[in-house]
Design a protein around this motif. Structure first.
Motif, mmCIF file in Angstrom:
data_model
loop_
_atom_site.group_PDB
_atom_site.id
_atom_site.type_symbol
_atom_site.label_atom_id
_atom_site.label_comp_id
_atom_site.label_asym_id
_atom_site.label_seq_id
_atom_site.Cartn_x
_atom_site.Cartn_y
_atom_site.Cartn_z
ATOM 1 N N PRO A 128 -8.777 25.468 -38.877
ATOM 2 C CA PRO A 128 -9.735 25.314 -37.778
ATOM 3 C C PRO A 128 -9.753 26.503 -36.828
ATOM 4 C CG PRO A 128 -7.938 23.720 -37.601
ATOM 5 C CD PRO A 128 -7.760 24.447 -38.892
ATOM 6 N N SER A 129 -8.588 27.208 -36.625
ATOM 7 C CA SER A 129 -8.582 28.326 -35.672
ATOM 8 C C SER A 129 -8.658 29.686 -36.353
ATOM 9 C CB SER A 129 -7.317 28.257 -34.816
ATOM 10 O OG SER A 129 -6.190 28.409 -35.643
ATOM 11 N N ILE A 130 -8.549 29.716 -37.683
ATOM 12 C CA ILE A 130 -8.590 31.000 -38.405
ATOM 13 C C ILE A 130 -9.904 31.073 -39.146
ATOM 14 C CG2 ILE A 130 -7.487 32.420 -40.159
ATOM 15 C CD1 ILE A 130 -4.889 30.850 -39.591
ATOM 16 N N PRO A 131 -10.753 32.055 -38.779
ATOM 17 C CA PRO A 131 -12.033 32.149 -39.479
ATOM 18 C C PRO A 131 -11.828 32.623 -40.913
ATOM 19 C CG PRO A 131 -11.784 33.968 -37.950
ATOM 20 C CD PRO A 131 -10.602 33.066 -37.738
ATOM 21 N N ALA A 132 -12.761 32.366 -41.751
ATOM 22 C CA ALA A 132 -12.684 32.797 -43.146
ATOM 23 C C ALA A 132 -12.872 34.311 -43.205
ATOM 24 C CB ALA A 132 -13.760 32.093 -43.951
ATOM 25 N N PRO A 133 -12.131 34.991 -44.088
ATOM 26 C CA PRO A 133 -12.307 36.442 -44.209
ATOM 27 C C PRO A 133 -13.682 36.770 -44.765
ATOM 28 C CG PRO A 133 -10.879 35.623 -45.954
ATOM 29 C CD PRO A 133 -11.147 34.461 -45.032
ATOM 30 N N PRO A 134 -14.157 37.986 -44.454
ATOM 31 C CA PRO A 134 -15.465 38.358 -44.986
ATOM 32 C C PRO A 134 -15.379 38.495 -46.501
ATOM 33 C CG PRO A 134 -14.432 40.250 -43.953
ATOM 34 C CD PRO A 134 -13.557 39.058 -43.663
ATOM 35 N N PRO A 135 -16.488 38.364 -47.171
ATOM 36 C CA PRO A 135 -16.455 38.511 -48.632
ATOM 37 C C PRO A 135 -16.172 39.970 -48.998
ATOM 38 C CG PRO A 135 -18.704 38.299 -47.862
ATOM 39 C CD PRO A 135 -17.820 38.071 -46.675
ATOM 40 N N PRO A 136 -15.547 40.234 -50.127
ATOM 41 C CA PRO A 136 -15.267 41.626 -50.519
ATOM 42 C C PRO A 136 -16.571 42.374 -50.765
ATOM 43 C CG PRO A 136 -14.766 40.109 -52.315
ATOM 44 C CD PRO A 136 -15.083 39.264 -51.123
ATOM 45 N N PRO A 137 -16.578 43.703 -50.486
ATOM 46 C CA PRO A 137 -17.815 44.461 -50.709
ATOM 47 C C PRO A 137 -18.116 44.579 -52.193
ATOM 48 C CG PRO A 137 -16.026 45.933 -50.101
ATOM 49 C CD PRO A 137 -15.496 44.535 -49.968
ATOM 50 N N ASP A 138 -19.385 44.748 -52.479
ATOM 51 C CA ASP A 138 -19.812 44.912 -53.861
ATOM 52 C C ASP A 138 -19.483 46.340 -54.297
ATOM 53 O OD1 ASP A 138 -21.043 44.762 -56.318
ATOM 54 O OD2 ASP A 138 -23.061 45.125 -55.501
ATOM 55 N N PRO A 139 -18.671 46.551 -55.324
ATOM 56 C CA PRO A 139 -18.281 47.908 -55.733
ATOM 57 C C PRO A 139 -19.474 48.770 -56.116
ATOM 58 C CG PRO A 139 -17.008 46.255 -56.942
ATOM 59 C CD PRO A 139 -18.019 45.524 -56.125
ATOM 60 N N ASN A 140 -20.495 48.219 -56.747
ATOM 61 C CA ASN A 140 -21.671 49.019 -57.126
ATOM 62 C C ASN A 140 -22.416 49.523 -55.892
ATOM 63 O OD1 ASN A 140 -21.197 48.747 -59.850
ATOM 64 N ND2 ASN A 140 -22.348 46.822 -59.989
ATOM 65 N N ALA A 141 -22.571 48.667 -54.888
ATOM 66 C CA ALA A 141 -23.269 49.068 -53.667
ATOM 67 C C ALA A 141 -22.484 50.155 -52.931
ATOM 68 C CB ALA A 141 -23.481 47.854 -52.774
ATOM 69 N N VAL A 142 -21.152 50.022 -52.904
ATOM 70 C CA VAL A 142 -20.305 51.032 -52.244
ATOM 71 C C VAL A 142 -20.428 52.367 -52.954
ATOM 72 C CG1 VAL A 142 -17.915 51.677 -51.778
ATOM 73 C CG2 VAL A 142 -18.685 49.358 -51.300
ATOM 74 N N ALA A 143 -20.368 52.358 -54.281
ATOM 75 C CA ALA A 143 -20.474 53.598 -55.050
ATOM 76 C C ALA A 143 -21.832 54.241 -54.826
ATOM 77 C CB ALA A 143 -20.255 53.312 -56.537
ATOM 78 N N GLN A 144 -22.898 53.451 -54.795
ATOM 79 C CA GLN A 144 -24.248 53.978 -54.558
ATOM 80 C C GLN A 144 -24.349 54.612 -53.172
ATOM 81 O OE1 GLN A 144 -26.647 54.008 -56.887
ATOM 82 N NE2 GLN A 144 -27.963 55.148 -55.485
ATOM 83 N N ALA A 145 -23.795 53.939 -52.149
ATOM 84 C CA ALA A 145 -23.839 54.464 -50.777
ATOM 85 C C ALA A 145 -23.051 55.770 -50.677
ATOM 86 C CB ALA A 145 -23.288 53.419 -49.807
ATOM 87 N N ASN A 146 -21.880 55.816 -51.325
ATOM 88 C CA ASN A 146 -21.083 57.049 -51.308
ATOM 89 C C ASN A 146 -21.827 58.196 -51.985
ATOM 90 O OD1 ASN A 146 -18.942 55.963 -49.929
ATOM 91 N ND2 ASN A 146 -17.718 55.526 -51.757
ATOM 92 N N ALA A 147 -22.466 57.936 -53.095
ATOM 93 C CA ALA A 147 -23.205 58.975 -53.819
ATOM 94 C C ALA A 147 -24.351 59.510 -52.970
ATOM 95 C CB ALA A 147 -23.719 58.425 -55.139
#
Length: 162
Positions: A5-24
């Motif tokens: 109840p007091s600990i929020p859920a962690p964010p979802p992991p980033p999509d590796p394809n989207a990260v690679a595209q942004a880096n490129a």
């Protein structure tokens, strides 16, 4: 995956394809910016180099000369201060280690001095500044070593004997 109840859920992991595209894309933009600015940067760099390089070189030469001079002066000061003591200490140790070898080396040194004189027509001491070849001793042997080898079996135990 949730917390309490007091600990929020962690964010979802980033999509590796989207990260690679942004880096490129970011890398591509960096390269394009560099290519656009390269001629202007090279021109500015050359202009600054022409303007400041001679001064920089002369300053580097001066600093190098000052460093070298300071090192030599420090070395000469130490040699002037401790040279005789170090030389005498080396001679004393070599004599203690082997009196025969010490005598042999002294004899060979005298022989080399005579050969130098015969070959070049002048004493080897003449090829060195007199202040170096015949440097005055700052300290007497008594001051450096006390009395060497005298009365060893029955030393005087009073303070300040000279």
């Amino acid at each position: 995956m949730g917390g309490g109840p007091s600990i929020p859920a962690p964010p979802p992991p980033p999509d590796p394809n989207a990260v690679a595209q942004a880096n490129a894309e970011a890398y591509k933009k960096n390269i394009e910016t560099y290519m656009e600015k390269a001629p202007g940067m090279a021109e500015l760099e050359n202009k600054l180099r022409v303007q400041y390089m001679p001064q920089q070189r002369s300053l580097e030469r001066q600093l190098s000369a000052l460093d070298q001079q300071a090192g030599v002066q420090a070395g000469m000061q130490l040699e002037r201060q401790f040279g005789p003591q170090r030389t005498l200490e080396g001679l004393r140790r070599s004599y203690e280690a082997s009196p025969q070898a010490y005598a042999l080396n002294r004899g060979l040194g005298d022989q080399m001095t005579r050969q130098f004189e015969r070959l070049y027509g002048e004493s080897p001491y003449a090829s060195v500044e007199p202040s170096v070849a015949f440097a005055p001793r700052n300290m007497s042997l008594q001051d450096i070593y006390g009395t060497i080898g005298t009365n060893i079996s029955n030393p005087s135990l009073t303070a300040g004997t000279k």
